[in-house]
Design an enzyme around this catalytic site. Structure first.
Site, PDB file in Angstrom:
ATOM      1  N   GLY A 197       2.668   2.607  10.670  1.00 32.36           N
ATOM      2  CA  GLY A 197       3.623   3.696  10.492  1.00 32.36           C
ATOM      3  C   GLY A 197       4.347   4.089  11.769  1.00 32.36           C
ATOM      4  O   GLY A 197       4.982   5.139  11.829  1.00 32.36           O
TER       5      GLY A 197
ATOM      6  N   HIS B 257      -9.569   1.310   4.876  1.00 31.77           N
ATOM      7  CA  HIS B 257      -8.300   1.501   5.581  1.00 31.77           C
ATOM      8  C   HIS B 257      -8.509   2.450   6.752  1.00 31.77           C
ATOM      9  O   HIS B 257      -9.320   3.377   6.668  1.00 31.77           O
ATOM     10  CB  HIS B 257      -7.251   2.070   4.612  1.00 31.77           C
ATOM     11  CG  HIS B 257      -5.864   2.021   5.183  1.00 31.77           C
ATOM     12  ND1 HIS B 257      -5.410   2.965   6.070  1.00 31.77           N
ATOM     13  CD2 HIS B 257      -4.861   1.127   5.033  1.00 31.77           C
ATOM     14  CE1 HIS B 257      -4.164   2.652   6.424  1.00 31.77           C
ATOM     15  NE2 HIS B 257      -3.807   1.541   5.803  1.00 31.77           N
TER      16      HIS B 257
ATOM     17  N   LYS C 269       0.097   4.253  -0.357  1.00 34.07           N
ATOM     18  CA  LYS C 269      -0.561   5.459   0.189  1.00 34.07           C
ATOM     19  C   LYS C 269      -0.332   6.640  -0.771  1.00 34.07           C
ATOM     20  O   LYS C 269      -0.287   6.431  -1.984  1.00 34.07           O
ATOM     21  CB  LYS C 269      -0.086   5.730   1.615  1.00 34.07           C
ATOM     22  CG  LYS C 269      -0.241   4.467   2.490  1.00 34.07           C
ATOM     23  CD  LYS C 269      -0.067   4.678   3.950  1.00 34.07           C
ATOM     24  CE  LYS C 269      -0.262   3.342   4.680  1.00 34.07           C
ATOM     25  NZ  LYS C 269      -0.191   3.443   6.124  1.00 34.07           N
TER      26      LYS C 269
ATOM     27  N   GLU D 177      -6.909   4.872   7.758  1.00 32.82           N
ATOM     28  CA  GLU D 177      -6.706   6.293   7.432  1.00 32.82           C
ATOM     29  C   GLU D 177      -7.960   6.875   6.780  1.00 32.82           C
ATOM     30  O   GLU D 177      -8.271   8.050   6.976  1.00 32.82           O
ATOM     31  CB  GLU D 177      -5.460   6.442   6.538  1.00 32.82           C
ATOM     32  CG  GLU D 177      -4.191   6.218   7.351  1.00 32.82           C
ATOM     33  CD  GLU D 177      -3.031   5.609   6.593  1.00 32.82           C
ATOM     34  OE1 GLU D 177      -3.038   5.621   5.353  1.00 32.82           O
ATOM     35  OE2 GLU D 177      -2.103   5.099   7.265  1.00 32.82           O
TER      36      GLU D 177
ATOM     37  N   GLU E 258      -5.226  -4.668  10.628  1.00 27.41           N
ATOM     38  CA  GLU E 258      -4.225  -3.622  10.795  1.00 27.41           C
ATOM     39  C   GLU E 258      -4.484  -2.869  12.104  1.00 27.41           C
ATOM     40  O   GLU E 258      -5.302  -1.940  12.127  1.00 27.41           O
ATOM     41  CB  GLU E 258      -4.293  -2.623   9.633  1.00 27.41           C
ATOM     42  CG  GLU E 258      -4.029  -3.241   8.282  1.00 27.41           C
ATOM     43  CD  GLU E 258      -3.436  -2.234   7.301  1.00 27.41           C
ATOM     44  OE1 GLU E 258      -2.447  -2.578   6.651  1.00 27.41           O
ATOM     45  OE2 GLU E 258      -3.936  -1.095   7.209  1.00 27.41           O
TER      46      GLU E 258
ATOM     47  N   ASN F 256       0.867  -1.183   0.000  1.00 29.18           N
ATOM     48  CA  ASN F 256       0.000   0.000   0.000  1.00 29.18           C
ATOM     49  C   ASN F 256       0.898   1.225   0.000  1.00 29.18           C
ATOM     50  O   ASN F 256       1.468   1.575   1.025  1.00 29.18           O
ATOM     51  CB  ASN F 256      -0.907  -0.031   1.246  1.00 29.18           C
ATOM     52  CG  ASN F 256      -1.752   1.231   1.353  1.00 29.18           C
ATOM     53  OD1 ASN F 256      -1.786   2.056   0.435  1.00 29.18           O
ATOM     54  ND2 ASN F 256      -2.437   1.393   2.480  1.00 29.18           N
TER      55      ASN F 256
ATOM     56  N   SER G  71       3.547  -1.917  10.249  1.00 30.16           N
ATOM     57  CA  SER G  71       5.003  -2.001  10.415  1.00 30.16           C
ATOM     58  C   SER G  71       5.553  -3.388  10.097  1.00 30.16           C
ATOM     59  O   SER G  71       6.480  -3.862  10.755  1.00 30.16           O
ATOM     60  CB  SER G  71       5.423  -1.550  11.818  1.00 30.16           C
ATOM     61  OG  SER G  71       5.013  -0.209  12.034  1.00 30.16           O
TER      62      SER G  71
HETATM   63  P1  13P Z   1       3.108   0.576   7.599  1.00 25.41           P
HETATM   64  O1  13P Z   1       3.624  -0.719   7.029  1.00 25.41           O
HETATM   65  O2  13P Z   1       3.835   1.769   7.103  1.00 25.41           O
HETATM   66  O3  13P Z   1       2.984   0.502   9.090  1.00 25.41           O
HETATM   67  O4  13P Z   1       1.610   0.748   7.026  1.00 25.41           O
HETATM   68  C1  13P Z   1       0.730  -0.298   7.146  1.00 25.41           C
HETATM   69  C2  13P Z   1      -0.498   0.030   6.388  1.00 25.41           C
HETATM   70  O5  13P Z   1      -1.243   0.934   6.730  1.00 25.41           O
HETATM   71  C3  13P Z   1      -0.766  -0.753   5.175  1.00 25.41           C
HETATM   72  O6  13P Z   1      -2.057  -0.525   4.706  1.00 25.41           O
END
Ligand code: 13P
Length: 263
Positions: free
Chosen positions: A177, A99, A15, A101, A171, A13, A217
Site C-alpha cells: 500500500g 497477512h 481487504k 495486517e 509480501e 486481496n 504494490s
Molecule cells: P497493495 O497491492 O495495495 O500494496 O497490497 C498488497 C497486499 O497486501 C496484498 O495482500
C-alpha cells in the site's frame, strides 16, 4: 523440476473494501474480460459479506473465489469467526492466512497461523500463507531470518502431499500500500530463499510445485518484470485489484509470460 510446472496465480486481496453490489459490478467486468482464462489462475478475495454474491457472479467462469481469513476450529463459541467448512459451502477455494495486517493489527502469531494452514488444507482449501519483513528488519539485514521464522512456523505439519494446494505469498511489509515495490531482483532473492526452505520442508520435487506469489504494490506497469523472475509464480494484488481494468492488466501481463513458462 522446471518452473513451468507452476501455473501463474493472480489473486486480488480486496481487504475491507466493497459492498456486495459493488463487488458484483467489479466481478462482472472481470468475468467479461478474463472469465474463460485457463493459462493463468485468476482469483478474487472479497470480504466475507460479499462471498455469496460474488460466488453467484462467478458461476460458469474460470475465476476462483478466495477468503481473507478463517478460524482453525470447525465450529463453536468463536464469536465473529468463520470456519473452513463454512467457506467451502460458498464455493471458496483459496484462503489468505497470516497477512501482515492480521499479524500487525490482530497479533496473529506463527503458531496460530499454522493451525489455520493445517485446518485449511484439511478442509480442502488452498491456503495462501503470507510472509514478509518490516522495513526495519530489511534495513538491519534480517529479511531472510524473518522469512525463515515465518515459513518454518507456518508450515509445521505440512507435507509433500499438500504441495499442489499450498501457496506462499512474499509480501514485504514496506511495499504494501505504499507504492514502493520490491525490485524484481529483491523479490527473486527472497522468493528463491523461500523455495529452498520449501524444498527443505517438503522435499525438492514437492517444493518445486508450490506457487510463490509476490505482493506489495504490484501494478500493471511492474507486473511483467516481476513475473519474469523464476520463483515469482503470480501476484497477491491489493489496491490494483479494486478496479477491474487495473487487475485485468495484471492478469494479461501474466498471460503474456505464460507461454514462456511452457504452458
Ligand atoms: P497493495 O497491492 O495495495 O500494496 O497490497 C498488497 C497486499 O497486501 C496484498 O495482500
Amino acid at each position: 523440476m522446471a518452473k513451468s510446472v507452476r501455473k501463474f496465480l493472480i489473486a486480488g486481496n480486496w481487504k475491507m473494501n466493497k459492498t456486495a453490489s459493488e463487488a458484483v459490478d467489479l466481478v462482472s467486468e472481470l468475468v467479461g474480460e478474463v472469465g474463460k482464462t485457463t493459462d493463468v489462475t485468476v482469483c478474487v478475495c472479497p470480504p466475507f459479506t460479499c462471498l455469496e454474491s460474488v460466488a453467484r457472479a462467478l458461476e460458469g467462469s474460470t475465476v476462483r473465489l478466495g477468503a481473507q481469513n478463517m478460524h482453525h476450529e470447525a465450529s463453536g463459541a468463536y464469536t465473529g469467526e468463520i470456519s473452513a467448512g463454512m467457506l467451502r459451502t460458498l464455493f471458496v477455494n483459496y484462503v489468505i492466512l497470516g497477512h501482515s495486517e492480521r499479524r500487525q493489527y490482530f497479533a496473529e502469531s506463527d503458531e496460530f497461523i499454522n493451525k489455520k494452514v493445517i485446518a485449511a488444507l484439511e478442509g480442502n482449501l488452498s491456503p495462501i500463507l503470507c510472509v514478509g519483513e518490516l522495513l526495519a528488519e530489511r534495513e538491519s539485514g534480517k529479511t531472510l531470518e524473518v522469512i525463515k521464522r515465518q515459513i518454518d512456523g507456518g508450515l509445521v505439519g505440512v507435507t509433500a502431499a499438500h504441495a499442489d494446494r499450498l501457496v506462499i505469498a512474499y509480501e514485504p511489509v514496506w511495499a504494501i500500500g505504499t507504492g514502493k515495490t520490491a525490485t524484481p531482483a529483491m523479490a527473486q532473492e527472497a522468493q528463491g530463499a523461500i523455495r529452498l526452505l520449501l524444498n527443505g520442508h517438503l522435499g525438492s520435487a514437492a517444493g518445486a510445485k508450490v506457487r510463490i506469489l509476490y505482493g506489495g504494490s504490484m501494478k500493471a506497469d511492474n507486473a511483467e518484470a516481476l513475473l519474469a523472475q523464476p520463483d515469482i509464480d503470480g501476484g497477491l494484488v491489493g489496491g490494483a485489484s479494486l478496479e477491474a481494468k487495473s487487475f485485468i492488466k495484471i492478469v494479461q501481463a501474466a498471460q503474456k509470460q505464460a507461454p514462456i513458462r511452457g504452458r
